[in-house]
Structures are given as structure tokens and as C-alpha cells.
Design a protein around this motif. Structure first.
Motif, PDB file in Angstrom:
ATOM      1  N   PHE A 174      31.184  39.894  40.040  1.00 50.40           N
ATOM      2  CA  PHE A 174      31.217  41.363  40.129  1.00 50.40           C
ATOM      3  C   PHE A 174      31.093  41.800  41.580  1.00 50.40           C
ATOM      4  N   ASN A 175      31.849  42.787  41.917  1.00 48.30           N
ATOM      5  CA  ASN A 175      31.717  43.592  43.132  1.00 48.30           C
ATOM      6  C   ASN A 175      32.051  45.032  42.740  1.00 48.30           C
ATOM      7  N   SER A 176      33.169  45.566  43.185  1.00 48.13           N
ATOM      8  CA  SER A 176      33.604  46.882  42.703  1.00 48.13           C
ATOM      9  C   SER A 176      34.166  46.791  41.300  1.00 48.13           C
ATOM     10  N   GLN A 177      34.524  45.605  40.887  1.00 47.84           N
ATOM     11  CA  GLN A 177      35.027  45.366  39.549  1.00 47.84           C
ATOM     12  C   GLN A 177      34.355  44.122  38.968  1.00 47.84           C
ATOM     13  N   VAL A 178      34.463  43.978  37.667  1.00 50.68           N
ATOM     14  CA  VAL A 178      33.877  42.843  36.967  1.00 50.68           C
ATOM     15  C   VAL A 178      35.011  41.976  36.454  1.00 50.68           C
ATOM     16  N   THR A 179      34.950  40.664  36.797  1.00 49.71           N
ATOM     17  CA  THR A 179      36.016  39.741  36.434  1.00 49.71           C
ATOM     18  C   THR A 179      35.479  38.656  35.520  1.00 49.71           C
ATOM     19  N   MET A 180      36.137  38.477  34.375  1.00 52.01           N
ATOM     20  CA  MET A 180      35.842  37.377  33.450  1.00 52.01           C
ATOM     21  C   MET A 180      36.862  36.283  33.718  1.00 52.01           C
ATOM     22  N   HIS A 181      36.401  35.186  34.325  1.00 50.32           N
ATOM     23  CA  HIS A 181      37.304  34.121  34.731  1.00 50.32           C
ATOM     24  C   HIS A 181      37.660  33.269  33.516  1.00 50.32           C
ATOM     25  N   GLY A 182      38.951  33.059  33.332  1.00 52.10           N
ATOM     26  CA  GLY A 182      39.458  32.326  32.184  1.00 52.10           C
ATOM     27  C   GLY A 182      39.581  30.842  32.468  1.00 52.10           C
TER      28      GLY A 182
END
Length: 792
Positions: free
Chosen positions: A411-419
Motif C-alpha cells: 500500500f501507498n496511495s493505492q492498495v495492491t493485491m499481488h497475484g
């Protein structure tokens, strides 16, 4: 119709386990203070009557009492029948003449002094008056009619014109009353007074020869006597300061055994009635299970020995305690039973638990720190330290636990779910990060990570490709990660960050300018912790030292779920990650209930009555909790010394395989008011652990004064036990423990809080204070003996 029965706790198999005792008491007895036990001793319940009232069983005497003794023969021969007033007056006049005619025996030394006023006021014409009997006066107050007063003599005020002047024997040097009480010129060896012959009145005609003799001077103080009496000698106080050295213990042995014994017999400070429950050992044991749920009491929930639901029951724990009729207690000394509540429930696979890394990649993670690599010193960013730690953990897990499922969320400005290779990564941003329901739906649509044996290489490439930049959307990332982990009970979430959350959901950066935002964020993290605990997810929070992450709010996630709050240096991140991974979860949804008889009650932060319940949540092998109990403050009767009481412990939890279990342990304890016996059987390790947990639980809520008061009371109890046993090993352990508890004992509010004064419970804690208090709250006997990581 079934008969009415009184039911005792369930009689089960005797408690004998190879792993040791799992339900331990700090004291070998249930201690009742002597004042309370004596107050409630048999016969003390009688209603006290006023002394002005006659006795209840008063018998009227049949014969009159004998007449009072009399030395006057004329009075003894006087008639006792009623006479006319004139005859009474005539008899009184005759009795006066008889008294005047009789020459009294000289019994008082100052007859002449009191004889003068009577002679002046008497109307009798008798030439010789009988002296009036008066009280005996000390020598220095005897009359001196024809002697001159000493320089310091003062006349006594009197309304009579024939007042008498008295002579006082005063010291040669009149002391200064305004001087310091410890006058250096004052000597205890010289007796007070002149030390010379006391001057008596010159007129000794009416005074006996014995009283006219001179009084001998006071003898000098013998040389073998001390200057100060023994009862004024200050004995060494039993209070041990934290800076007390080991060499002080031999000096304490100089105290006489009599004074030591009398001190030990007094009421104990603090509360020795502490129960320790080793949940990790208890829930790991293998034992025979009983199918189905036992029959509970409809009022208190205690497990009863009856299997009939339609029997009218009198529960042992619900009955009021009375000295005349005490509830029956179980026959066995220890009782233990394990119930499988839902036998038809299908077990789950324990290997399905997830390990999710929630990593901060905001712009502040680019801050660099020095690191020595061989002979060179290099600069590395915080993100590079985190990447290295995660890569090492993934490599080790792939070798030792290839079936482990590991996921990555950044997470920073957005949240990423790594696949993975079969599912692409997905990012959320903007308004998507402000809707909690949308985040939970997005987490539900994200697939469960495959085992490391399939995703190791792909996951390592994603970790190496991370770069820092942007703000810190920590709140949405925590919610998304916990929602993914909630699919499998026993899953772990590791949150690693270096700053405050500064986006809308869970914002912790604007508390100084917007109190409403802070309140909503507090509620957000508290509810998120409750949600994680209800789903069997354990959250661990790691912050990098030298940063401000508002761990007092973020740490609620770890506090509620049984995780840890750690401030780690960049170089030690890998060790912290490894310790979290090795600490496996053995049970979830754990709730512990302690049942006491009505004569006892729970003591503690949120306990009340004779029943206490603790929501533990997730349990690891080292989890230990403590309870305090004691005599009820209400009007209920307390158990007498020498009697026995029954205590029941219930533990409801869910195994890793998903099966719901209930462990019921009932034990019988002896009651005593003997402080010496309680001190002899006291376990200092359990008292210290309970003090750390209870004081930290109060301080976390901002109740620093209550935390300090709780710690001081138990500290006095520990010091008194050390004085009683005088064990050098216990003293060394005590000194190490006091160093950990020093911030609470010294009430270091300026260290714990962000401001130098505390005005309410809403005052925020510093990161160092929050990490320390959360660690103390979830400490165990193993960790309490280790050196504290967070030195203040």
C-alpha cells in the motif's frame, strides 16, 4: 415429579498430566484477611445491642442487694424505715456532732491547706476543727505557707481569698520550646530536673514525718543502658527500593525472629489470590473427549453433574454462602473433562492457514540507514531492508514448509493485491479505498494464494520489483488483508510500516486538528480488531524505529487478536519476521470463564461478581493469562478459615481443524487467614506476571494512576514474601522484574503520552509507550524474565 437436588460441579477424571500443572494458583490457599475472617467468625453475626439496654436473658433478683459497707457505727445503727423530715434533720445534726467529736486518722499530707477555707466558712463555735480529707498531692505541689517561693514558682489561680502558693522543682536551665526537637546540646544520659534535693514546705506540723523527709536525688543512668529505649529503635523497613543491592539481604537478617514473625502474621498487602492458566499447554494436550455438550446451570453456566434437564437444581456456585448451611462441594480434589461440542462437524485441514505480508511502500520508506557489509558501510533504504527480510522468509518456508500459503499486499496511495502466475495483480485506489463494504467484496473475489511450492519464484520477483512513493493508505490495506485471511482460521497478517495512516479510512495523521477524524479512526481499528478475532486471524504490527506510526491505535489490532506490537530496527526485521512465523496458532475463538462461590468475587479491570469471562481470541503455545479473586465486598458471608471452596474453570475454543471444544476443570481449595502460611506457599513468578498484565491493561486505557496503584500493592506483597523467605534467587528475579516495571512504578506519564500531562483517558500514547504496554499486557513467565526490548 423429580425430587429437588443440590448439584455439585461435574465429577470427572482426576487431573494428572505428564505436561505438568496447567491450572496454577499463586497461593497454596484461598487467603482471607484476618480482619475479615474474624469479623465473620461464628457468633459474630449476632445483632449487637446497645450497652444501655438490659441483657436479653435478664433474671430479676428475688432478694435486695446487701447494704454498702460503712465505718461509722452510728450510721450502721440508724433506722432504715421512712421518717418525717424533722426527724431526718435532727439525725443529720447529731451525725455531724458525732463526726466532729471523732478524731480522724491522718491519711492526707495536705490537710492544713484545705483546712483553712473550711475554718473560715464554718459556722460552728467548736474551738478545734477537724481537718478536711483531701486528695494526695505530689511533693512539688505541697503547700508552703511560711516558706518563700523558688525563682520559677507560680501561684495557682484560685477564686478563694485564702489561696495557697505552690512551689515547683524546675530544671536549672529552662529549655527553649521553640528550638529544634533534635537539640544537639540535649543529653539522654543526664536525667531531667535539678538532680538535687527537693525543697519541702517549712511548716511540717500537720505533715507526717515520712513526707517531711527529703527526697533523694535521681541516680545517674547506668552505662549499660542505651541512650534511646529499645522500643524506639527504628527497625529496617521491609520495603525494598529498586536500587537495593544484594549485600542488603544479610543485614536484614539482623531483625529478630520475634519481630519478623509478628510482621508476617499481619494482613498481607496486595492480593495473593491469583490464578494462572497456561492456555498453550492446556489446549495442546491430548486427552479422551466426551461427546456432546454438558448440562450447564441455567443461571451461572457452571457444568453440573446431572444429565437430566428437567431436574430442579440448586447450583453450588449460585447458592448464597451461609455459616449454618454451606453448599456441598465435590468429592474429588481435582476434576477435568474435555467435551466435543459438535461431534457431527466436519474437521478442516490445518495446513490451509495463510500468511499474508502487508508492506508499506509509501514515500517515507525511501529513507536510508547505514549498514556494515564486511569492511564497507553502505546506505540502504527502509524498503530494501523489508524486501530482504521477506525474501529470506520465503526462501526458508519454501524449504521447510512448501505447503505454506503466502500472500503479498502492498500500500501507498493505492492498495495492491499481488497475484501469481495464474491470477494477475489487482489494485484499488481513490474512492474505492473509502468504502469498507467494497473492500470486503474485493477481498472475497481475490483467489487464495497457492502453496509456496508453486508460487515461490513469482512471489520473489514481485518482492524485488517493489518501489516506494505516494501516501500511506494503511487503513484500507489492513481491512483488505484481514478480509482475505479470514477465509481460514489461524491465519496470520504481518503489517510493516514506518508512518501514520493518512488517507480517509483509518486516518491517524489529523488528530490534532480534527478530533472527529481521530474518533472515527479509533472506532475503525477497534472494530477491525474485533472482526479479525472473530474470524480467527492474528495480526502483528511492526514499525521501524525512529518513526511515528500511532501504535496506540494501530496496536489495537494486535492487542485484540493476540499478536504483538514491535518497534524494530531495519537490521532486525528478518529476526522479527521469523519469530512471528515460528509462533504457531494452536486454537482460535478462545473464551475463558472462571466461576467462584458467592462468598468470593473477581478482582480486576472489568471483572465483577463471582463469575469472570475473558475473551482471549487466538492462542499460541506460550499464551498465559491470570485472574485475581478475593473476598466479596458485598454483605455476603465469607468462608471461614479451615473450610474448603470449589473453583471451576471453563475454556471454550476452536481447534485448528475447526472443531469446537469445551474444557472444564474444577478444583477444591482450602481457606486460611494465616498470613504466614500464605507467604510460605506464595509463587512470586505468578504474582509478578499478574501484576505486569493487570497494570499494563490499565495503563493502555490511560489509567496511569490506577496502574501505578495496582503495581505498588502487589510490589509490597512480593517484597514481604522475599523478606520472609530471603531467597537470593528470588531477589535477583525481583530486581530484574522491577526494571521492567519501573515506568509504571515511577508513573512516567511524560514517556507514555504525547504530552506531559494526562487530562482524560483519550490521551494518546507514544509509540515506545504503546509497544511496551502491549508487550507487558500479553507477557508470560518466559518473556517476563527476559531483558526488555523497549528501553525507555
Amino acid at each position: 415429579m423429580f425430587p429437588r437436588t443440590t448439584l455439585s460441579p461435574l465429577p470427572l477424571s482426576s487431573l494428572s498430566h505428564a505436561g505438568g500443572v496447567i491450572m496454577e494458583f499463586a497461593c497454596g490457599f484461598v487467603y482471607v484477611p484476618p480482619s475479615v475472617s474474624q469479623k465473620d467468625a461464628p457468633g459474630s453475626n449476632v445483632i449487637k445491642r446497645s450497652a444501655l439496654l438490659p441483657p436479653v436473658n435478664r433474671i430479676r433478683p428475688r432478694t435486695p442487694p446487701p447494704p454498702p459497707p460503712s465505718t461509722n457505727s452510728a450510721e450502721a445503727k440508724s433506722p432504715k424505715s421512712l421518717q418525717s423530715p424533722s426527724k431526718v434533720i435532727e439525725q443529720l445534726e447529731k451525725s455531724k456532732e458525732v463526726k466532729k467529736a471523732v478524731k480522724p486518722t491522718v491519711l492526707y499530707e495536705n490537710q492544713e491547706f484545705y483546712n483553712k477555707p473550711e475554718a473560715a466558712t464554718s459556722s460552728s463555735t467548736t474551738p478545734q476543727q477537724t481537718p478536711r480529707k483531701t486528695a494526695l498531692l505530689p511533693p512539688h505541689m505541697r503547700p508552703a505557707t511560711r516558706s518563700q517561693s523558688l525563682p520559677y514558682s507560680q501561684p495557682l489561680p484560685s477564686s478563694n481569698t485564702n489561696s495557697q502558693t505552690f512551689t515547683y522543682d524546675l530544671p536549672k536551665d529552662e529549655p527553649d520550646l521553640n528550638a529544634h526537637p533534635w537539640d544537639p546540646n540535649y543529653s539522654y544520659t543526664t536525667p531531667e530536673g535539678t538532680g538535687c534535693e527537693v525543697k519541702l514546705p517549712a511548716d511540717t506540723s500537720s505533715v507526717s514525718a515520712q513526707t517531711s523527709a527529703s527526697v533523694p536525688p535521681l541516680p545517674p543512668r547506668p552505662s549499660f543502658l542505651k541512650s534511646m529505649p529499645e522500643y524506639l529503635v527504628l527497625l529496617p523497613t521491609p520495603h525494598l527500593s529498586p536500587s537495593l543491592s544484594k549485600e542488603l539481604l544479610p543485614d536484614m537478617s539482623l531483625i529478630s525472629s520475634s519481630s519478623k514473625g509478628s510482621a508476617d502474621q499481619g494482613p498481607l498487602p496486595g492480593n495473593p489470590n491469583v490464578l494462572l492458566v497456561s492456555l498453550g499447554k492446556l489446549l495442546s494436550e491430548e486427552m479422551q473427549t466426551i461427546q456432546g455438550e454438558p448440562t450447564p446451570c441455567s443461571q451461572c453456566g457452571s457444568v453440573l453433574e446431572s444429565c437430566y434437564a428437567n431436574v430442579v437444581e440448586d447450583c453450588y456456585f449460585c447458592q448464597p454462602w451461609k455459616p449454618t448451611s454451606t453448599p456441598s462441594i465435590p468429592q474429588c480434589r481435582h476434576q477435568d473433562g474435555l467435551f466435543l461440542l459438535f461431534p457431527n462437524e466436519k474437521p478442516l485441514c490445518a495446513a490451509d492457514a495463510l500468511l499474508l505480508f502487508c508492506i508499506d511502500i509509501s514515500g517515507s520508506m525511501s529513507t536510508t540507514s547505514q549498514r556494515s557489509e564486511g569492511e564497507q558501510v553502505v546506505q540502504r533504504s527502509r524498503l530494501e531492508f523489508v524486501q530482504e527480510a521477506v525474501l529470506l522468509c520465503v526462501q526458508r518456508l519454501s524449504e521447510q514448509q512448501p505447503d505454506k500459503r503466502v500472500g503479498l499486499i502492498t500500500f501507498n496511495s493505492q492498495v495492491t493485491m499481488h497475484g501469481n502466475e495464474h491470477f494477475t495483480s489487482h489494485s484499488l485506489s481513490g474512492s474505492e479505498l473509502t468504502d469498507s463494504d467494497f473492500l470486503k467484496k474485493a477481498a472475497a473475489s481475490f483467489p487464495t494464494p497457492p502453496p509456496l511450492s508453486q508460487t515461490k519464484d513469482y512471489l520473489q520477483r514481485q518482492v524485488r520489483g517493489l518501489s516506494e512513493g505516494g501516501t500511506t493508505a494503511l487503513g484500507p490495506a489492513a481491512l483488505l488483508t484481514i478480509s482475505i485471511a479470514s477465509r481460514q482460521p489461524g491465519s496470520k497478517v504481518i503489517i510493516c510500516t514506518d508512518g501514520k495512516a493518512n488517507t480517509d479510512l483509518g486516518n491517524l495523521e489529523e488528530e490534532d486538528i480534527d478530533a472527529r477524524t481521530l474518533l472515527s479512526s479509533t472506532i475503525f481499528y477497534q472494530e477491525l480488531g474485533e472482526y479479525a478475532a472473530s474470524q480467527g486471524v492474528t495480526v502483528f504490527v511492526l514499525s521501524i524505529e525512529g518513526t511515528d506510526c500511532r501504535l496506540d491505535e494501530l496496536g489495537r489490532l494486535a492487542d485484540r487478536t493476540g499478536g504483538t506490537v514491535v518497534i524494530a530496527s531495519p537490521n532486525s526485521l528478518h529476526q522479527e519476521f521469523e519469530q512471528i512465523i515460528e509462533n504457531r496458532t494452536i486454537a482460535t475463538h478462545c473464551t475463558v470463564t472462571l466461576l467462584l462461590p458467592q462468598s468470593l468475587c473477581m478482582k480486576g479491570e472489568r471483572e465483577a461478581g463471582h463469575k469472570g469471562t475473558r475473551e482471549v481470541g487466538n492462542v499460541d503455545p506460550d499464551t498465559e493469562i491470570t485472574f485475581q479473586f478475593g473476598v466479596s465486598k458485598q454483605d455476603a458471608e465469607v468462608p471461614a478459615s479451615g473450610s474448603r471452596v470449589s473453583i471451576q474453570l471453563q475454556i471454550r475454543y476452536r481447534q485448528r481443524k475447526g472443531q469446537w471444544m469445551l474444557r472444564v476443570i474444577t478444583t477444591e481449595r482450602e481457606v486460611t487467614d494465616d498470613s504466614l502460611a500464605a507467604l510460605s506457599s506464595l509463587s512470586l513468578a505468578i504474582i509478578q506476571l499478574n501484576t505486569s498484565q493487570a497494570s499494563a491493561a490499565l495503563a493502555v486505557r490511560g489509567r496511569f494512576l490506577d496502574a501505578s496503584r495496582e503495581g505498588e500493592l502487589q510490589k509490597k506483597l512480593i517484597e514481604r514474601a522475599i523478606m520472609h523467605d530471603r531467597s537470593s534467587e528470588d531477589h535477583q528475579t525481583y530486581q530484574e522484574w522491577v526494571k521492567i516495571m519501573d515506568p509504571i512504578y515511577n508513573n512516567s506519564i511524560q514517556i507514555f503520552t504525547r504530552s506531559k500531562s494526562v487530562f482524560s483517558d483519550s490521551q494518546s500514547l507514544t509509540d515506545t509507550g504503546a509497544a511496551l504496554l502491549y508487550t507487558m499486557k500479553h507477557s508470560n513467565r518466559k518473556s517476563i524474565s527476559l531483558k526488555n526490548k523497549h528501553k525507555l
